[in-house]
Design an enzyme around this catalytic site. Structure first.
Site, PDB file in Angstrom:
ATOM      1  N   ASP A  83       0.836  -1.200   0.000  1.00  0.00           N
ATOM      2  CA  ASP A  83       0.000   0.000   0.000  1.00  0.00           C
ATOM      3  C   ASP A  83       0.874   1.255   0.000  1.00  0.00           C
ATOM      4  OD1 ASP A  83       0.922  -0.645   2.572  1.00  0.00           O
ATOM      5  OD2 ASP A  83      -0.749   0.339   3.570  1.00  0.00           O
ATOM      6  N   TRP A  98     -11.442  -5.776  -2.099  1.00  0.00           N
ATOM      7  CA  TRP A  98     -10.138  -6.181  -1.554  1.00  0.00           C
ATOM      8  C   TRP A  98      -9.989  -7.680  -1.838  1.00  0.00           C
ATOM      9  CZ3 TRP A  98     -11.597  -1.459  -0.574  1.00  0.00           C
ATOM     10  CH2 TRP A  98     -10.692  -0.516  -0.145  1.00  0.00           C
ATOM     11  N   ASP A 112      -5.551  -2.430  -2.740  1.00  0.00           N
ATOM     12  CA  ASP A 112      -4.611  -1.553  -3.444  1.00  0.00           C
ATOM     13  C   ASP A 112      -4.009  -2.293  -4.636  1.00  0.00           C
ATOM     14  OD1 ASP A 112      -4.925  -1.066  -0.601  1.00  0.00           O
ATOM     15  OD2 ASP A 112      -3.524   0.595  -0.811  1.00  0.00           O
ATOM     16  N   ARG A 135       5.256   4.231   6.215  1.00  0.00           N
ATOM     17  CA  ARG A 135       4.744   4.201   7.588  1.00  0.00           C
ATOM     18  C   ARG A 135       4.677   2.758   8.094  1.00  0.00           C
ATOM     19  NH1 ARG A 135      -1.028   6.034   5.584  1.00  0.00           N
ATOM     20  NH2 ARG A 135      -1.982   4.017   5.167  1.00  0.00           N
ATOM     21  N   ASP A 136       4.107   2.589   9.289  1.00  0.00           N
ATOM     22  CA  ASP A 136       4.118   1.263   9.913  1.00  0.00           C
ATOM     23  C   ASP A 136       3.040   0.357   9.319  1.00  0.00           C
ATOM     24  OD1 ASP A 136       2.116   2.809  10.924  1.00  0.00           O
ATOM     25  OD2 ASP A 136       2.497   2.364  13.037  1.00  0.00           O
ATOM     26  N   GLU A 137       3.042   0.263   8.000  1.00  0.00           N
ATOM     27  CA  GLU A 137       2.198  -0.685   7.276  1.00  0.00           C
ATOM     28  C   GLU A 137       3.077  -1.397   6.249  1.00  0.00           C
ATOM     29  OE1 GLU A 137      -1.942  -0.333   6.639  1.00  0.00           O
ATOM     30  OE2 GLU A 137      -1.922   1.808   7.050  1.00  0.00           O
ATOM     31  N   HIS A 181       1.383   6.282  -2.287  1.00  0.00           N
ATOM     32  CA  HIS A 181       0.343   5.266  -2.207  1.00  0.00           C
ATOM     33  C   HIS A 181      -0.169   5.104  -3.637  1.00  0.00           C
ATOM     34  CE1 HIS A 181      -1.261   3.846   1.644  1.00  0.00           C
ATOM     35  NE2 HIS A 181      -2.377   3.536   1.031  1.00  0.00           N
ATOM     36  N   GLU A 217      -1.955   9.122  -1.126  1.00  0.00           N
ATOM     37  CA  GLU A 217      -3.031   8.254  -0.639  1.00  0.00           C
ATOM     38  C   GLU A 217      -4.383   8.962  -0.745  1.00  0.00           C
ATOM     39  OE1 GLU A 217      -2.518   7.147   3.459  1.00  0.00           O
ATOM     40  OE2 GLU A 217      -3.957   5.500   3.285  1.00  0.00           O
TER      41      GLU A 217
HETATM   42  C1  BGC Z   1      -3.961   1.133   3.736  1.00  0.00           C
HETATM   43  C2  BGC Z   1      -4.836   1.133   2.521  1.00  0.00           C
HETATM   44  C3  BGC Z   1      -5.677  -0.085   2.662  1.00  0.00           C
HETATM   45  C4  BGC Z   1      -6.595   0.243   3.798  1.00  0.00           C
HETATM   46  C5  BGC Z   1      -7.732  -0.650   4.030  1.00  0.00           C
HETATM   47  C6  BGC Z   1      -4.849   1.398   4.893  1.00  0.00           C
HETATM   48  O1  BGC Z   1      -4.207   1.534   6.071  1.00  0.00           O
HETATM   49  O2  BGC Z   1      -2.889   1.978   3.653  1.00  0.00           O
HETATM   50  O3  BGC Z   1      -4.328   1.488   1.355  1.00  0.00           O
HETATM   51  O4  BGC Z   1      -6.274  -0.582   1.546  1.00  0.00           O
HETATM   52  O5  BGC Z   1      -5.879   0.470   4.970  1.00  0.00           O
HETATM   53  O6  BGC Z   1      -8.771   0.129   4.091  1.00  0.00           O
END
Ligand code: BGC
Length: 867
Positions: free
Chosen positions: A444, A511, A457, A448-450, A745, A724
């Site tokens: 995504d 998704w 995505d 950041r912390d993802e 993003h 994003e």
């Molecule tokens: C991500 C998105 C992802 C979403 C889900 C976010 O934190 O960065 O791109 O699809 O969460 O809703």
């Protein structure tokens, strides 16, 4: 050369080592200096020696015009190099051949090595271990292969030299189901006498911090290494070194390394005492050779500025939001710190803005050892445009810093530009978004912390991703994880690899539908039937999940959904767009049913295809019942762009409802002054829906719209990647909430696909997968008067270059050998005066596909270009 064969690949890679595919597929491209070139036959030979003196497989000349995915009917030996020779014959009787090779991996045979780790009392130590094995060789080997993987991420060295430029190996997969290993040719690194094999192993995604502040150990609770070095000497003798109790470990100079938090390296830490390793009880059945191009350093960027912010922070600007790390060169006394904190944007006062990194530390800290030090990340990466210099010995100088860009090392296959400078910047931003979010898995965001494999995505960007890079192997690898992570009831997790510790986190429309959309898109663009075969059972299970949900098997109502995520029409401050979740869910259920039917057709399963088509019809009827009034209006509130677009584009409306929806969509655009209100799920189909319903002018107005919200708004705000949020930085310079605000993003970069197909004028044909035949029809609009598109299709380079001058459309078109183009003169005047030459000679045009060759096309255009 008159007729040429080139770009031989095996499983989408050039000369891959360690393939664990029992039936690897070989592909090639053809070139001819004469037009109308068609392959009529092909021969595939496999041999253990490069001279092909005794081939182990020979297909003989087989009549076929296919150049992709040739397979040998042969049981392959493990750990063996196979040379393959392709001979292609064209319809003039000319022949061309070329040779390449692949090497097999273990193919399920035993490793005869052990997983090694640190003893229990040190397993949580943040200091990165270096595993070491020293050994003597009587002479240098003539062949050496290192087979290696880790729980965590590793860098392997032989005699102090890296085994490969790869980064973040073994890559990210659902490790306990599929765990990749790498194979490196290390022949040149070994020598007679004392040798040392060593590997740093950091926590990486395996057991490092992942999602949220304190969450770690998602796939296991400790780092570990598995490797085997096979050597052959000139006289045929062999020697093997394996990871086992004879390895030792020591503390390394890497004092901390985390994907989210960066790295602390203390160069003063030299050789530390070697200590005994422990063994880890971890199986081998999940091991699988590298499936796609590894992550590697791909390009370097010199910084553009060094400045001090109003708050007094010293900042280096790389001029481009990028993913990778900063290489720092410094000469300073021992024990001095260099501390770089990464960030993406300056706040409206011009100061560093860190908040949107959330709990990510994103800091590189290096301690000098007194010599000439060069520091760079070893086991992590950062997403950033700027670094704040929090510590530096003396006065920093720009020349001390280089930005190293890393991503999955896939060939860039698309170059697009046009007469509209802002669209060219948009294309650059799309491409940089793809680079930054193609870090072994489709992510995504990279900062950041993802940095997670969010399924939504991925599907949103996939068709653009397939245009810009040779992404088939990359997506196929990820799809294998999606299949592996699907839960028993058919639910597809929100993120893959599934890093949620709890089960049941999934099933959101748009998704989870990645399991139908991504394989179908990739299979279409790369003519990959095997991917469809692999995904087919999972597609069926996902559709069954939706069918079994709730009381009505023909709708998908009442489930948790992200909805039209980040749509502009949601309540202020929320992430959810206003479109009704159940409507979107029903629409995507219908789409997945239809894609599953199409997949069945491609796989030669007519009964299954008919059954999924019937399901689609039932869902469509249910959609009409639930979401359309008897008089044909959409029965949802609000009736907005996303609702109209999904209902129209997915073919859910009949009769009056369809024309009313088109009117409704146009009215909504008028009301919003040609600005979009769509989020993640409506945006990908918005311009397409307008084009296919005969309103391409509206699509162009959206494309070139510069006011917020629009694609060009962020470009005008000097973005260098896709944001994003449409309003990541508001017109007044304020930010969207730091809780969810990435500036890299790629999802909204999905407009790329539309731009290439309409502005570029190149479209795939559904009935000719892999660009065997394609449509060419550049469509001027939005004031754009020229465009240049070069696309390296799996069958060769397609070029479409057009210019509208003095009311005439002039197109230069290159059609690769063994392909053809369906050409339509878009916007032609009533008396077009169409002239076509091929390789300099006039040709008559009767609407039939244009065979291979280089064309110049010229016709009168109906309307002058818009201003
Ligand atoms: C991500 C998105 C992802 C979403 C889900 C976010 O934190 O960065 O791109 O699809 O969460 O809703």
């Amino acid at each position: 050369m008159a007729f040429r064969i080139y770009d031989l690949t095996c499983e989408y890679m050039s000369a891959p080592l360690g393939l664990d595919e029992p039936r690897p597929r070989m592909s090639y491209k053809l070139a001819s200096d004469e037009p109308e070139c068609v392959q009529v036959a092909r021969r595939l030979q496999l041999s253990l020696s490069e001279d092909f003196a005794a081939p182990v497989y020979d297909s003989g000349m087989v009549r076929t015009d296919e150049t992709l995915h040739a397979e040998a009917d042969l049981k392959l030996r493990p750990l063996t190099r196979y040379f393959f020779r392709i001979t292609s014959r064209d319809d003039r009787g000319r022949e061309a051949s070329a040779v390449s090779f692949f090497e097999t991996g273990f193919l399920g045979t035993a490793w005869r090595a052990k997983w090694i780790t640190r003893p229990d009392d040190r397993k949580d130590d943040p200091v990165v271990p270096r595993f070491v094995r020293r050994f003597r060789l009587p002479e240098a080997p003539v062949r050496a292969r290192l087979y290696i993987t880790a729980c965590g991420v590793y860098r392997a060295q032989i005699n102090g030299q890296y085994a490969a430029p790869d980064l973040l190996a073994p890559g990210w997969t659902s490790y306990n189901k599929i765990h990749q290993y790498q194979t490196y040719d290390v022949t040149e690194l070994l020598s007679a006498g004392q040798n040392e094999l060593s590997a740093l192993v950091g926590v990486g995604w395996f057991c490092g911090n992942l999602i949220g502040k304190n969450r770690r150990n998602v796939f296991g609770d400790r780092t570990a290494l598995l490797c085997r070095l096979d050597m052959t000497f000139a006289d045929g003798r062999t020697r093997r070194i394996v990871s086992d109790e004879r390895f030792r470990w020591c503390e390394s100079e890497v004092r901390l390394s985390e994907i989210y938090h960066g790295e602390d390296i203390d160069a003063r830490v030299k050789a530390r005492p070697l200590q005994p390793v422990a063994l880890l009880d971890r199986g081998f059945s999940m091991l699988r050779g590298q499936q796609s191009a590894p992550v590697a350093p791909v390009e370097e960027i010199e910084p553009v500025a060094l400045f001090t912010t109003p708050k007094g922070e010293r900042v280096v600007d790389f001029g481009q939001n990028m993913v990778g790390f900063v290489r720092v060169r410094v000469k300073a006394p021992a024990g001095r710190e260099i501390r770089l904190r990464h960030f993406e944007v300056l706040d409206r006062d011009g100061n560093c803005y860190f908040e949107n990194y959330r709990t990510d530390r994103a800091v590189a800290s290096y301690i000098t050892d007194g010599g000439e030090d060069v520091f760079e990340a070893l086991l992590t990466f950062y997403g950033f445009r700027y670094v704040c210099i929090e510590a530096f010995p003396g006065e920093p100088d720009l020349s001390a810093f280089t930005g190293v860009v890393i991503h999955s090392d896939l060939a860039q296959t698309n170059s697009f530009s046009c007469s509209h400078p802002l669209l060219n910047r948009l294309q650059s931003n799309i491409l940089w978004g793809q680079k930054g979010n193609f870090v072994d898995i489709p992510t995504d965001c990279p900062q950041r912390d993802e940095r997670l494999g969010w399924t939504g995505d991925t599907q949103v960007f996939c068709s653009t991703g397939c245009f810009n890079m040779a992404s088939a192997g990359f997506y196929s690898k990820w799809i294998r994880d999606v299949v592996a992570d699907q839960e028993e009831d058919g639910l597809i997790p929100h993120i893959v690899p599934n890093a949620f510790l709890k089960r049941g986190n999934g099933g959101a429309c748009g998704w989870a539908d990645c399991i139908t959309i991504v394989p179908m898109t990739v299979a279409q663009r790369f003519d990959d039937l095997r991917l469809l075969r692999e995904a087919w059972p999972a597609m069926k299970r996902w559709v069954a999940y939706m069918k079994n949900w709730g009381d009505d098997p023909d709708t998908y109502i009442g489930h948790f959904h992200f909805g039209d995520w980040l749509g502009q029409d949601g309540d202020t401050g929320t992430c959810k767009g206003a479109t009704n979740d159940d409507l979107i869910a029903c629409a995507f259920y219908a789409l997945s049913a239809r894609l599953t039917a199409q997949c069945a057709e491609r796989l030669g399963k007519p009964r299954a295809a008919a059954s999924y088509r019937r399901l689609f019809e039932r869902i469509r009827a249910a959609f009409m019942r639930e979401f359309v009034t008897p008089s044909g209006r959409l029965a949802c509130s609000p009736r907005n762009q996303t609702a109209y677009v999904l209902a129209l584009h997915f073919g859910l409306l009949e009769g009056a409802a369809r024309s009313q929806a088109i009117d409704g969509l146009l009215a909504s655009l008028k009301q919003s002054h040609d600005r979009l209100t769509t989020g993640f799920l409506g945006t990908p189909y918005l311009c397409e829906t307008l084009a296919e319903t005969g309103h391409i002018d509206n699509a162009f107005r959206l494309l070139v719209q510069e006011e917020f919200p629009s694609w060009l708004y962020s470009v005008k705000m000097c973005a260098t990647t896709i944001w994003e949020h449409w309003d990541g930085i508001r017109p007044d310079g304020s930010f969207w909430s730091p809780s969810m605000n990435s500036y890299n993003h790629y999802a909204y970069g999905c407009i790329g696909d539309w731009m290439y197909r309409y502005v570029g004028g190149l479209r795939h044909e559904e009935d000719a997968p892999g660009w065997k035949r394609f449509a060419v029809s550049p469509t001027p609009g939005g004031g754009i008067t020229s465009a240049d598109l070069d696309f390296d299709s799996p069958r060769g380079r397609i070029g479409v270059h057009w210019k509208l001058t003095d009311g005439r459309m002039r197109i230069s078109l290159s059609v690769p050998a063994n392909t053809s183009a369906d050409f339509t003169p878009a916007g032609a005047a009533e008396e077009p005066g169409l002239r076509i030459t091929r390789n300099g000679k006039p040709v008559a045009f009767d609407g039939a596909p244009l065979p291979s060759g280089d064309y110049e096309i010229d016709y009168a255009f109906a309307e002058p270009a818009e201003k």
